[in-house]
Design an enzyme around this catalytic site. Structure first.
Site, PDB file in Angstrom:
ATOM      1  NE  ARG A   4     -10.192 -17.966 -21.716  1.00  0.00           N
ATOM      2  CZ  ARG A   4     -10.453 -19.145 -21.711  1.00  0.00           C
ATOM      3  NH1 ARG A   4     -10.281 -19.735 -21.102  1.00  0.00           N
ATOM      4  NH2 ARG A   4     -10.528 -19.796 -23.013  1.00  0.00           N
ATOM      5  CE  LYS A   8     -13.116 -16.318 -23.393  1.00  0.00           C
ATOM      6  NZ  LYS A   8     -12.820 -15.937 -24.520  1.00  0.00           N
ATOM      7  CG  HIS A  61      -5.203 -12.416 -22.580  1.00  0.00           C
ATOM      8  ND1 HIS A  61      -5.943 -13.134 -21.711  1.00  0.00           N
ATOM      9  CD2 HIS A  61      -5.392 -13.093 -23.963  1.00  0.00           C
ATOM     10  CE1 HIS A  61      -6.658 -13.895 -22.355  1.00  0.00           C
ATOM     11  NE2 HIS A  61      -6.393 -14.263 -23.491  1.00  0.00           N
ATOM     12  NE  ARG A 118      -5.709 -17.478 -22.668  1.00  0.00           N
ATOM     13  CZ  ARG A 118      -5.968 -18.830 -22.082  1.00  0.00           C
ATOM     14  NH1 ARG A 118      -5.861 -19.478 -21.215  1.00  0.00           N
ATOM     15  NH2 ARG A 118      -6.901 -19.439 -23.067  1.00  0.00           N
ATOM     16  CG  HIS A 131      -7.703 -21.725 -27.029  1.00  0.00           C
ATOM     17  ND1 HIS A 131      -6.496 -21.588 -27.709  1.00  0.00           N
ATOM     18  CD2 HIS A 131      -7.958 -20.827 -26.346  1.00  0.00           C
ATOM     19  CE1 HIS A 131      -6.045 -20.685 -27.265  1.00  0.00           C
ATOM     20  NE2 HIS A 131      -6.894 -19.959 -26.453  1.00  0.00           N
ATOM     21  CE1 TYR A 172      -0.370 -17.802 -27.989  1.00  0.00           C
ATOM     22  CE2 TYR A 172      -2.047 -19.285 -28.261  1.00  0.00           C
ATOM     23  CZ  TYR A 172      -1.523 -18.224 -27.530  1.00  0.00           C
ATOM     24  OH  TYR A 172      -2.323 -17.316 -26.773  1.00  0.00           O
TER      25      TYR A 172
END
Length: 299
Positions: free
Chosen positions: A148, A172, A244, A247, A270, A279
């Site tokens: 990110r 995150k 992004h 990514r 994630h 994806y």
């Protein structure tokens, strides 16, 4: 307590109790500031404790004229979190957002770049300029490690474990993960450090930050966006891209070349596998294109 006091308390809760990043907390705050602006413009005098769902509905109707469904849903999610916090702290007994439905939004498939487009983007970097080696190292790291943009700008020299072929990423919620790094990416980072970074006058508290601006300070997320947008213009790329996008391309290319979804989930950081599953949809699109291009009974 006024609105600002409750919001400040909410910010502390998000930071200390939930461990959210500054960017996420800023987004929550911006959602609440939009509501406050609406109340002020319409001279509605209510507190966080007395505001009713009817007022929230009026606010939603107003923003629906200005924002798309995805932006509306994000704001509603932020407001719901705020009022849930007030219930948690016994300031309220109900959530005025409870019966308010978020607008339906389709699942947006992320844009991706082909390997040729990524190569063209990186080749467009002017290495004769002082920031050229830095920008090449940054784009190689974004794409090569699937980071990110917030993870890129906060990457530390002490996070580089080149002997083990890994870098440590703080994602995150301050959750850490180790991501493999290719020899080529390590090479470009080493070139940047030896030719550019080691000759900068580094500002206090940025000694360990890997990617620096000309003043020796941490780069902003906006600066990374600008660098990539300018490179896209330089190669006449007819796609709306951002950091992004690199990514997304990292994950898509791994999947297309046989990587399993669980490994991609771990590398991307994630929390849920369902986030990574987008994806799979991209990969199916790729397979459909292959059939249409090469199958003898194509339509």
């Amino acid at each position: 307590m006024n609105w600002n006091s409750y919001i400040k308390s909410f910010q502390n809760y998000l930071k200390i109790e939930r461990g959210l990043s500054k960017n996420t907390i800023d987004n929550y705050t911006f959602d609440l500031e939009r509501l406050l602006l609406f109340l002020s413009q319409n001279q509605i005098e209510v507190s966080p404790i007395t505001i009713k769902d009817e007022t929230i509905q009026q606010f939603i109707y107003t923003i629906s004229k200005e924002l798309n469904a995805r932006s509306q849903a994000r704001i509603l999610s932020g407001l719901k979190s705020f009022f849930n916090y007030l219930i948690f702290e016994d300031y309220r007994t109900d959530n005025p957002m409870e019966l308010i439905e978020a607008p339906r939004i389709g699942r947006k498939l992320p844009d991706t770049l082909s390997l040729e487009e990524i190569d063209a983007l990186i080749s467009a970097i002017d290495l004769s300029k002082p920031e050229g080696e830095r920008n090449r190292a940054m784009l190689e790291t974004l794409y090569g490690c699937g980071l990110r943009v917030s993870e890129l700008v906060t990457l530390k020299i002490s996070d580089l474990f080149f002997d083990e072929d890994f870098i440590k990423i703080t994602g995150k919620g301050n959750k850490q993960r180790f991501v493999p790094i290719a020899n080529s990416t390590k090479k470009y980072i080493d070139i940047y450090r030896s030719t550019i970074r080691n000759h900068l006058q580094i500002s206090k508290n940025h000694e360990d930050t890997l990617f620096l601006n000309r003043r020796g300070k941490q780069l902003t997320r906006a600066m990374i966006f600008t660098i990539i947008k300018n490179l896209a213009v330089a190669i006449n790329l007819q796609k709306n891209i951002s950091p992004h996008t690199l990514r997304h391309s990292f994950a898509t290319h791994l999947l297309e070349n046989g990587a399993d979804l669980r490994s991609i989930q771990i590398m991307l950081g994630h929390e849920s596998i369902t986030t990574t599953e987008i994806y799979v949809h991209l990969d199916k699109m790729h397979l459909s294109q292959i059939i249409n291009a090469f199958h003898p009974r194509k339509m």
